[in-house]
Design a protein around this motif. Structure first.
Motif, PDB file in Angstrom:
ATOM      1  N   TYR A   1      -6.232  -5.999  -0.589  1.00  0.00           N
ATOM      2  CA  TYR A   1      -5.590  -5.717   0.868  1.00  0.00           C
ATOM      3  C   TYR A   1      -5.808  -6.878   1.847  1.00  0.00           C
ATOM      4  CZ  TYR A   1     -10.330  -4.127   1.837  1.00  0.00           C
ATOM      5  OH  TYR A   1     -11.627  -4.069   2.279  1.00  0.00           O
TER       6      TYR A   1
ATOM      7  N   GLY B   1      -6.965  -6.045   5.453  1.00  0.00           N
ATOM      8  CA  GLY B   1      -6.819  -4.640   5.647  1.00  0.00           C
ATOM      9  C   GLY B   1      -5.215  -3.986   5.773  1.00  0.00           C
ATOM     10  N   GLU B   2      -5.092  -2.878   6.158  1.00  0.00           N
ATOM     11  CA  GLU B   2      -3.860  -2.367   6.295  1.00  0.00           C
ATOM     12  C   GLU B   2      -3.145  -2.658   7.920  1.00  0.00           C
ATOM     13  OE1 GLU B   2      -0.339   0.526   5.332  1.00  0.00           O
ATOM     14  OE2 GLU B   2      -1.951  -0.854   4.355  1.00  0.00           O
TER      15      GLU B   2
ATOM     16  N   SER C   1       0.833  -1.288   0.086  1.00  0.00           N
ATOM     17  CA  SER C   1      -0.057   0.083   0.000  1.00  0.00           C
ATOM     18  C   SER C   1       0.927   1.122  -0.165  1.00  0.00           C
ATOM     19  CB  SER C   1      -1.221  -0.106   1.225  1.00  0.00           C
ATOM     20  OG  SER C   1      -0.048  -0.172   2.656  1.00  0.00           O
TER      21      SER C   1
ATOM     22  N   PRO D   1     -13.396   4.146   3.117  1.00  0.00           N
ATOM     23  CA  PRO D   1     -12.735   2.994   2.497  1.00  0.00           C
ATOM     24  C   PRO D   1     -11.433   3.081   1.700  1.00  0.00           C
ATOM     25  CG  PRO D   1     -15.166   2.908   2.286  1.00  0.00           C
ATOM     26  CD  PRO D   1     -15.009   4.472   2.775  1.00  0.00           C
TER      27      PRO D   1
ATOM     28  N   ARG E   1      -6.747  -2.554   9.188  1.00  0.00           N
ATOM     29  CA  ARG E   1      -7.609  -1.337   9.247  1.00  0.00           C
ATOM     30  C   ARG E   1      -7.997  -1.453   7.577  1.00  0.00           C
ATOM     31  NH1 ARG E   1      -8.858   3.676  11.651  1.00  0.00           N
ATOM     32  NH2 ARG E   1      -8.731   5.492   9.933  1.00  0.00           N
ATOM     33  N   THR E   2      -9.267  -0.962   7.444  1.00  0.00           N
ATOM     34  CA  THR E   2      -9.644  -1.012   5.837  1.00  0.00           C
ATOM     35  C   THR E   2     -10.250   0.399   5.624  1.00  0.00           C
ATOM     36  OG1 THR E   2     -11.983  -1.608   6.332  1.00  0.00           O
ATOM     37  CG2 THR E   2     -10.657  -3.247   5.773  1.00  0.00           C
TER      38      THR E   2
ATOM     39  N   THR F   1     -10.803  -3.857  -2.539  1.00  0.00           N
ATOM     40  CA  THR F   1     -11.332  -4.978  -2.368  1.00  0.00           C
ATOM     41  C   THR F   1     -10.476  -5.884  -1.412  1.00  0.00           C
ATOM     42  OG1 THR F   1     -10.986  -6.484  -4.056  1.00  0.00           O
ATOM     43  CG2 THR F   1     -12.708  -4.772  -4.390  1.00  0.00           C
ATOM     44  N   PRO F   2     -10.847  -6.864  -0.760  1.00  0.00           N
ATOM     45  CA  PRO F   2     -10.289  -7.642   0.179  1.00  0.00           C
ATOM     46  C   PRO F   2      -9.106  -8.489  -0.735  1.00  0.00           C
ATOM     47  CG  PRO F   2     -12.507  -7.869   0.806  1.00  0.00           C
ATOM     48  CD  PRO F   2     -12.211  -7.097  -0.350  1.00  0.00           C
TER      49      PRO F   2
END
Length: 567
Positions: free
Chosen positions: A436, A439-440, A168, A421, A413-414, A432-433
């Motif tokens: 990620y 999430g982060e 990311s 988002p 976290r998303t 979308t999943p």
């Protein structure tokens, strides 16, 4: 005590020797005779995972600050398994497995693998096999997801016992503006160490317009090496297109042709995600849309001109993070029922240590040497999570690799720093999943997850049985005889995320939650995907002591047929 983080120093090249035989020659392959990092990749990833605090870290004066690894003061061991001079870079399974054996023998706690290849069934995948034995010995294995995004189904290192990391962005940018003769300013990215005089405009020309007579317009537009005519490029700013050869070598081509600067525009496939590179001349990288604006200006103007401003470090960028376009995407090609990647972490514009044996661009024409460099990739994201794993291992030395992985995934976290988002950099749509994962990563929250979803080696072996592995195939993963259960359902596999590749009817999934915090009561909160009804039973779980486990079931009922749907 953390004993080791990272995976790549010196190791016998048994696999390489068997593969290339008589071609193996230390005079032709310098890295055979040394454990030194000759290209900077391992220095960068290792220092991201576990370096001490170092003030004054910067790249050509940009991004100056104190650098630190995720697990500062950790002891590290490094195992060399790749030889870049051989073929496209030889990383043989035999060498990788030998390094796993050495790491297990040395008693490391974390293995960080910024390496990977095309996904393969687990019994044919050396990393999957080696990492299984590492996990069996209590070692958490963290690996990069790959850099083949944003194409779906490109994620690698997909075994369920591997912690797979996507990349990311961060909230820092290195900006440089291209100011056109019509006074329009185009925001770009750069790490160029040289600058143009302020307010002086130079002729602006496309690579195709500077081509040598015997070179195609396509190659010249891409600014391939030896494609530009010095008589046409000298003293001008050349506009080059992404694609073809190496990004920084386009700047080399422009510089060798006498250009004073370069504007590098994304092609359509690269989209609207521009990166800063340590170009050898004043340069700015711009996204696809802005690139089209520049080409339109050139085509509509009799004598187009431009200037490129000096690089400026900008902090607090919003929105951030977003998913890097290059980060490989799920679903897993091997088993879409296991959501991959597992999580995302910073992998864009990461400043970390670098080898003085290599130039910052990796180009043979670049004679510069710097102690820190800025790189991009899931290779950079992977050691961020490895560092967090090292910290958790210190806090909770008895936690299993699965428990540590769960703690990090379930506290991810998303939302970005605007509480929206996370976006996908390739499209600017909501990520979308499959990009990620859970999430982060949020390290502070991972210290206190409350509950974890734990797994044992027998759980992983049962999973392999469910994939049809027989006794012969299981021998690659366990030295002891293992009796497969008469029946096995993936719905009972206690993974921290749930992925359903096809939902044509009602599906019930079972999970076991273990309390690793204080006594307390947890309530189910449901946000159902469009077209799917979701229920959880029981809706509350009360834990009275540490280590207590309780089951719950999640039932998915499609309102209409749903395929390749991730939850």
């Amino acid at each position: 005590m953390r004993k080791g983080i990272e995976f790549l120093c010196w190791h016998p090249y048994i696999g390489l020797a068997a593969s290339v035989g008589d071609q193996l020659n230390s005079s032709l392959t310098p890295s055979l005779s040394t454990g030194r990092d000759l290209d900077g990749h391992v220095s960068h990833t290792l220092s991201t995972a576990a370096s001490n605090f170092v003030p004054g870290a910067n790249v050509f004066g940009h991004g100056n600050g104190t650098a630190s690894g995720g697990s500062p003061a950790a002891r590290v061991a490094a195992y060399k398994v790749c030889w870049p001079e051989v073929g496209d870079g030889a990383c043989m399974d035999a060498d990788i497995l030998a390094a796993f054996d050495a790491a297990i023998s040395n008693g490391v706690d974390v293995l960080s693998l910024s390496i990977g290849g095309p996904p393969a069934e687990y019994f044919e995948d050396g990393i999957a096999i080696g990492s299984f034995h590492a996990v069996k010995n209590g070692i958490t294995v963290v690996a990069s997801a790959g850099n083949s995004g944003p194409t779906p189904g490109t994620v690698s290192n997909v075994a369920s016992w591997i912690f797979t990391i996507g990349a990311s962005t961060v909230d820092r940018a290195f900006t440089s503006y291209s100011t056109l003769g019509n006074k329009k300013k185009i925001k770009g990215m750069s790490l160029s160490a040289t600058i143009l005089p302020r307010r002086k405009y130079y002729p602006l020309i496309t690579g195709a317009s500077t081509k040598l007579d015997d070179v195609s317009e396509v190659d010249a537009n891409l600014c391939e090496l030896d494609s530009l005519d010095p008589r046409k490029a000298k003293g001008k700013i050349v506009v080059c297109l992404q694609g073809g050869g190496g990004t920084t070598e386009k700047g080399v081509a422009a510089l060798q042709a006498g250009a004073v600067g370069m504007i590098l525009t994304n092609d359509k496939e690269s989209g609207n995600e521009a990166f800063p590179f340590a170009h050898m001349l004043p340069a700015a990288d711009v996204n696809f849309i802005d690139g089209q604006t520049i080409y339109a200006y050139i085509n509509a103007t009799r004598k187009p001109t431009a200037n490129i401003t000096p690089v400026k470090t900008v902090l607090g960028i919003k929105p951030a993070p977003s998913m890097a376009a290059f980060s490989s995407r799920g679903p897993s090609f091997i088993d879409p029922e296991i959501l991959k990647p597992d999580i995302s972490a910073p992998g864009v514009g990461i400043i970390a240590a670098f080898s003085l044996a290599s130039s910052p661009t990796g180009s043979k024409f670049d004679k510069r040497r710097i102690p820190f460099n800025l790189l991009f990739g899931t290779s950079m994201a992977c050691p961020h999570v490895s560092g967090v794993v090292g910290l958790l291992k210190t806090l909770y030395p008895l936690w299993s690799p699965a428990a540590i992985k769960s703690a990090i995934m379930t506290t991810a976290r998303t939302l970005d720093n605007e509480e929206q988002p996370m976006k996908d950099s390739s499209t600017n749509d909501t990520a979308t999943p499959f990009a990620y994962g859970a999430g982060e990563v949020t390290p502070n929250q991972a210290m206190d997850p409350g509950l974890v979803y734990d797994l044992t080696i027998d759980d992983y072996l049962n999973y392999l049985c469910g994939r049809g592995y027989n006794t012969s195939l299981l021998k690659r993963f366990t030295t002891k005889p293992f009796a497969c259960p008469k029946s096995y359902s993936l719905s009972d596999f206690n993974y921290p995320s749930i992925s359903l590749s096809e939902l044509s009817g009602e599906v019930t999934v079972t999970r076991r939650a273990k309390n690793v915090g204080h006594p307390g009561t947890y309530f189910a909160r449901i946000k159902s995907p469009t077209g799917v009804s979701v229920s959880v039973k029981p809706e509350t779980l009360t834990f009275k002591k540490m280590g207590e486990e309780k089951k719950f079931v999640v039932t998915f009922h499609p309102m209409s047929h749903v395929s390749d749907y991730d939850l």
